[in-house]
Scaffold this motif. Structure first.
Motif, PDB file in Angstrom:
ATOM      1  N   VAL A  49      75.181  29.415  54.128  1.00  0.00           N
ATOM      2  CA  VAL A  49      75.094  30.841  53.820  1.00  0.00           C
ATOM      3  C   VAL A  49      73.838  31.142  53.011  1.00  0.00           C
ATOM      4  N   ALA A  50      73.509  30.288  52.056  1.00  0.00           N
ATOM      5  CA  ALA A  50      72.311  30.518  51.242  1.00  0.00           C
ATOM      6  C   ALA A  50      71.048  30.538  52.096  1.00  0.00           C
ATOM      7  N   THR A  51      71.018  29.733  53.147  1.00  0.00           N
ATOM      8  CA  THR A  51      69.855  29.709  54.041  1.00  0.00           C
ATOM      9  C   THR A  51      69.815  30.973  54.896  1.00  0.00           C
ATOM     10  N   GLN A  52      70.968  31.417  55.380  1.00  0.00           N
ATOM     11  CA  GLN A  52      71.020  32.689  56.106  1.00  0.00           C
ATOM     12  C   GLN A  52      70.481  33.823  55.241  1.00  0.00           C
ATOM     13  N   VAL A  53      70.923  33.855  53.992  1.00  0.00           N
ATOM     14  CA  VAL A  53      70.508  34.894  53.049  1.00  0.00           C
ATOM     15  C   VAL A  53      69.008  34.827  52.796  1.00  0.00           C
ATOM     16  N   GLU A  54      68.491  33.629  52.600  1.00  0.00           N
ATOM     17  CA  GLU A  54      67.066  33.476  52.315  1.00  0.00           C
ATOM     18  C   GLU A  54      66.210  33.979  53.480  1.00  0.00           C
ATOM     19  N   HIS A  55      66.597  33.645  54.693  1.00  0.00           N
ATOM     20  CA  HIS A  55      65.809  34.080  55.848  1.00  0.00           C
ATOM     21  C   HIS A  55      65.850  35.599  56.001  1.00  0.00           C
ATOM     22  N   GLN A  56      67.018  36.197  55.858  1.00  0.00           N
ATOM     23  CA  GLN A  56      67.089  37.654  55.939  1.00  0.00           C
ATOM     24  C   GLN A  56      66.268  38.302  54.836  1.00  0.00           C
ATOM     25  N   SER A  57      66.359  37.775  53.626  1.00  0.00           N
ATOM     26  CA  SER A  57      65.614  38.348  52.508  1.00  0.00           C
ATOM     27  C   SER A  57      64.115  38.291  52.749  1.00  0.00           C
TER      28      SER A  57
END
Length: 497
Positions: free
Chosen positions: A469-477
């Motif tokens: 989830v943290a990687t998903q969030v980082e890419h979207q951000s």
């Protein structure tokens, strides 16, 4: 890191606003059909370099000027002093939401930080428009915290985060940390098109729009955003971006972020078949009347809330990120027989849908429960979603086998269509299974075996790899910040009318 619930989002946003009272503001933009608050978290603009302030000073904004609409006194959140954003709590302590600071309510919001007022740009980030795509709320909070640590993107620009556009739907989709596709689908929910906040205007007359849509439209009218970003996710595949207008140069930072984080770029997204593509994974929604304008979108995209920002010269970006990655959607090699593959996929989709429809017919009796029957409150929205999905499938199968089917296509495109077809039948079956299992229906065990088998086949066929989830969030951000930076660099309008 887990996907946050709407209630957890509200509590985290409240804490952030309390920690940064001069820069962050939490308010209620509307109320859902079930009476839940729709929260907006705002991080105020700082003065642009070299800007003159109303008090005649020059340089960075003092705290009262940076606080947001109307200065420090406006930093008081519309929901009152420090307290929990509990759905039962109302800003004024009464039974309804505070109208004085809501778009279109009371005397209307202070306009001092709006384009055409004090001159600041605004960015609106929309999370949770689809109940089954929960990463957006986590991304919104992460972006707000990042903007407080590094305020450079706030120079002359206020950032506003609609934390969950559909809190009722999000409550029905419960997968905070799915460990498999099957686990993800155990409590799956995605409402039918007319009940989705962003799509409702393309399917319903104006006098029947749900309150979630009205809140979003009013927020766009209030903020007049230069950029609206809608945060979305896909269960299995790759990342891509849809744009209502091209943002020059976005493809490069998008691709770099995806490569750094080992997220495949979806080069042939089924949602964007034949659309102009200025770079891998970047698709620009075409003008009406072009051959690709309605590709796999039976609704009129231009009536959606994505295009409402165009009234104020704004641009909308839809950022998709996968929960499970598959390298098959990143294969640019030509497919040897696209039309043959589409015929096969249409046949499979039709056959799979027939299995779900048969189970749905066996459950018809529950639509008319007897006087002593217990009514599951989740059953009605789940069944509406099942029926909507089953009704959509024949139209999609016809499109795949019609004269418009491409004679040439990449392997990535066919893989994307393959995944799209699998998830349609699987979603309908998973939602129906929830209803049958809750009432102990005799058809539930057989449907359970079908859902389990489809999930396992889906994951195996595509080599599913979980993206934290943290990687998903980082890419979207990263993608959101890059979209804004490139938009500014291109000299786009600031949202004024």
């Amino acid at each position: 890191m887990c996907y946050p619930t709407p209630q957890e989002l509200g509590l985290a946003a409240r804490a952030l606003a309390d920690e940064h009272p001069g820069e962050v503001r939490l308010r209620q933009a509307g109320t859902s059909r079930a009476g839940q608050p729709i929260w907006v978290l705002s991080v105020a603009a700082t003065a642009a370099a070299g800007a003159d302030h109303p008090d005649g000073t020059h340089g960075p904004a003092p705290a009262d000027h940076a606080a947001g609409p109307g200065g420090a006194d406006r930093a008081e959140r519309a929901d009152g002093d420090a307290g929990s954003p509990d759905p039962a709590h109302r800003p004024d302590g009464a039974d309804g939401p505070d109208r004085s600071d809501r778009p279109g309510g009371g005397g209307g919001p202070d306009r001092s930080d709006r384009p055409g007022g004090g001159g600041a740009r605004n960015v609106l980030v929309v999370a949770g428009a689809h109940a089954n795509e929960p990463v957006g709320g986590a991304t919104a909070l992460s972006l707000a915290r990042r903007l407080l640590r590094d305020p450079a993107p706030r120079a002359g620009c206020g950032w506003h985060f609609l934390l969950c556009a559909d809190p009722d739907g999000a409550d029905l989709h419960r997968t905070p940390r799915p460990y498999s596709l099957l686990d993800y689908h155990r409590y799956f929910f995605r409402p039918p098109g007319p009940e989705q906040p962003e799509w409702a205007p393309s399917l319903l007359p104006a006098d029947r729009l749900p309150p979630e849509t009205l809140a979003l439209l009013a927020l766009i009218d209030e903020l007049r955003p230069v950029l609206q970003v809608s945060l979305h996710a896909t269960d299995l595949g790759g990342s891509w971006v849809q744009l209502t207008r091209d943002i020059p140069g976005l493809a490069e930072p998008f691709a770099k972020s995806a490569a750094d984080l080992r997220i495949p770029v979806e080069n042939g997204a089924s949602d964007a078949a034949g659309w102009p593509s200025p770079g891998p994974g970047i698709f620009v929604i075409p003008e009406p009347g072009s051959e690709a304008a309605g590709a796999f979108h039976p609704e009129d995209t231009r009536l959606s809330t994505w295009y409402h920002a165009h009234r104020y010269d704004g641009t909308t970006a839809i950022v998709e990120v996968p929960m499970w990655a598959s390298d098959l959607v990143d294969d640019p090699a030509p497919h040897p027989d696209p039309r043959g593959a589409l015929r096969m996929l249409a046949g499979r989709l039709t056959a799979d849908a027939a299995l779900v429809a048969e189970a749905r017919d066996r459950a018809r009796s529950r639509d008319r429960p007897g006087p002593d029957a217990h009514e599951d409150p989740a059953a009605a929205p789940l069944l509406r979603a099942v029926d909507w999905t089953l009704a959509l499938i024949p139209r999609i199968a016809v499109e795949w086998t019609g004269p418009g089917a491409p004679a040439e296509a990449t392997a990535a495109y066919i893989a994307s269509i393959d995944a799209f077809g699998r998830r349609l039948s699987l979603r309908a079956a998973a939602m129906l299974l929830r209803v049958l299992r809750a009432e102990g229906h005799p058809a539930a065990p057989g449907l359970d075996r079908l859902v389990t088998g489809w999930c396992e086949e889906f994951a195996a066929r595509f080599g599913a790899r979980w993206i934290p989830v943290a990687t998903q969030v980082e890419h979207q951000s990263r993608t959101v910040l890059a979209a804004y930076a490139r938009l500014v660099a291109a000299g786009r309008p600031t949202g004024r009318v």
